[in-house]
Design a protein around this motif. Structure first.
Motif, PDB file in Angstrom:
ATOM      1  N   ASP A  93      -2.764  -3.424  -2.928  1.00  0.00           N
ATOM      2  CA  ASP A  93      -1.752  -3.651  -1.820  1.00  0.00           C
ATOM      3  C   ASP A  93      -1.644  -2.301  -1.059  1.00  0.00           C
ATOM      4  OD1 ASP A  93      -0.353  -2.302  -3.653  1.00  0.00           O
ATOM      5  OD2 ASP A  93       1.463  -2.978  -3.611  1.00  0.00           O
ATOM      6  N   GLN A  94      -2.063  -1.247  -1.685  1.00  0.00           N
ATOM      7  CA  GLN A  94      -2.089   0.097  -0.886  1.00  0.00           C
ATOM      8  C   GLN A  94      -3.501   0.123  -0.073  1.00  0.00           C
ATOM      9  OE1 GLN A  94      -1.195   3.418  -3.431  1.00  0.00           O
ATOM     10  NE2 GLN A  94       0.512   2.276  -3.906  1.00  0.00           N
ATOM     11  N   LYS A  96      -4.829  -2.311   1.942  1.00  0.00           N
ATOM     12  CA  LYS A  96      -4.466  -3.307   2.995  1.00  0.00           C
ATOM     13  C   LYS A  96      -3.394  -2.503   3.815  1.00  0.00           C
ATOM     14  CE  LYS A  96      -5.290  -7.356   0.254  1.00  0.00           C
ATOM     15  NZ  LYS A  96      -4.591  -8.625  -0.247  1.00  0.00           N
ATOM     16  N   PRO A  98      -0.383  -2.016   5.851  1.00  0.00           N
ATOM     17  CA  PRO A  98       1.012  -2.550   5.782  1.00  0.00           C
ATOM     18  C   PRO A  98       1.397  -3.549   6.827  1.00  0.00           C
ATOM     19  CG  PRO A  98       0.874   0.115   5.837  1.00  0.00           C
ATOM     20  CD  PRO A  98      -0.390  -0.611   6.339  1.00  0.00           C
ATOM     21  N   ARG A  99       2.217  -4.306   6.327  1.00  0.00           N
ATOM     22  CA  ARG A  99       2.760  -5.242   7.453  1.00  0.00           C
ATOM     23  C   ARG A  99       4.389  -5.210   7.423  1.00  0.00           C
ATOM     24  NH1 ARG A  99       0.912 -10.968   5.028  1.00  0.00           N
ATOM     25  NH2 ARG A  99       2.614 -11.553   6.207  1.00  0.00           N
ATOM     26  N   LYS A 104      11.601  -6.084   4.450  1.00  0.00           N
ATOM     27  CA  LYS A 104      11.308  -4.925   4.199  1.00  0.00           C
ATOM     28  C   LYS A 104      12.162  -4.048   5.176  1.00  0.00           C
ATOM     29  CE  LYS A 104       7.025  -4.021   3.315  1.00  0.00           C
ATOM     30  NZ  LYS A 104       5.612  -3.979   3.752  1.00  0.00           N
ATOM     31  N   GLU A 112       5.128   3.172   4.159  1.00  0.00           N
ATOM     32  CA  GLU A 112       3.971   2.663   3.977  1.00  0.00           C
ATOM     33  C   GLU A 112       2.900   3.055   5.148  1.00  0.00           C
ATOM     34  OE1 GLU A 112       5.014  -1.360   3.653  1.00  0.00           O
ATOM     35  OE2 GLU A 112       5.633  -1.251   1.532  1.00  0.00           O
ATOM     36  N   TRP A 116      -0.629   5.034   4.757  1.00  0.00           N
ATOM     37  CA  TRP A 116      -1.817   4.396   4.993  1.00  0.00           C
ATOM     38  C   TRP A 116      -2.719   4.940   6.119  1.00  0.00           C
ATOM     39  CZ3 TRP A 116      -5.129   0.222   4.900  1.00  0.00           C
ATOM     40  CH2 TRP A 116      -5.958   0.072   6.039  1.00  0.00           C
ATOM     41  N   THR A 141      -9.828  -1.169  -7.186  1.00  0.00           N
ATOM     42  CA  THR A 141      -8.697  -1.724  -7.406  1.00  0.00           C
ATOM     43  C   THR A 141      -8.449  -2.335  -8.838  1.00  0.00           C
ATOM     44  OG1 THR A 141      -9.313  -3.820  -6.434  1.00  0.00           O
ATOM     45  CG2 THR A 141      -8.610  -2.047  -4.889  1.00  0.00           C
TER      46      THR A 141
END
Length: 161
Positions: A93-94, A96, A98-99, A104, A112, A116, A141
């Motif tokens: 998840d780190q 990719k 951030p969304r 959130k 994030e 990133w 990962t």
């Protein structure tokens, strides 16, 4: 606040370690798993952790920083040739981008994004270093560190009515 498993790693094969064998620090349980693999894997002829330092420019503060790489490996292939790798250990998840989601918090999303952007700068610098030094940059990962825990996602075909 997150708590990570940390400690000193004592290798079974200290002659394989490049650097201060009495100061091998793991900063997470995932790093400990990776270190044990490096220590035990016969094809890895030498390895180090946080011994390779690569300069990079942070896009967040515009200042020069130093990236202490998680791992540096020298691996002997089936052909007998040795190849060098620089490894970063991160949760998927780190890796990719951030969304932003409805649940959130804005502050979480911004933190994030900052992380990133810094990671992207580090990894770009590492790739450039690898290109100049005949090495390959990889990110490990949970898929690489814990392959036995990966499940195959299979969707049942829809039944025809």
């Amino acid at each position: 606040m997150r708590h990570y498993e940390q400690g000193f790693f004592r290798p079974s094969n200290p002659k394989k370690y490049v650097g201060d064998v009495n100061n091998i620090v793991y900063r997470s349980g995932w790093e400990r798993v990776a270190f044990k693999f490096c220590d035990q894997e016969a094809s890895i002829v030498a390895w180090s952790s946080e011994e390779l330092v690569i300069p990079y420019m942070s896009p967040v503060d515009g200042k020069a920083h130093r990236y202490f790489t998680d791992l540096r490996l020298w691996v002997r292939g089936a052909d007998g040739k040795t190849k060098q790798f620089v490894i970063e250990i991160k949760p998927m998840d780190q890796v990719k981008k951030p969304r932003k989601t409805a649940k959130k918090k804005e502050s979480t999303y911004l933190a994030e994004c900052s992380t990133w952007f810094v990671n992207q700068a580090k990894w770009t610098a590492a790739k450039e270093w690898c290109k100049k030094n005949n090495a390959e940059f990889l990110i490990w990962t949970e898929k690489q560190l814990f392959p036995e825990q990966q499940t195959i996602k299979y969707k049942q075909p829809k039944k025809k009515a």
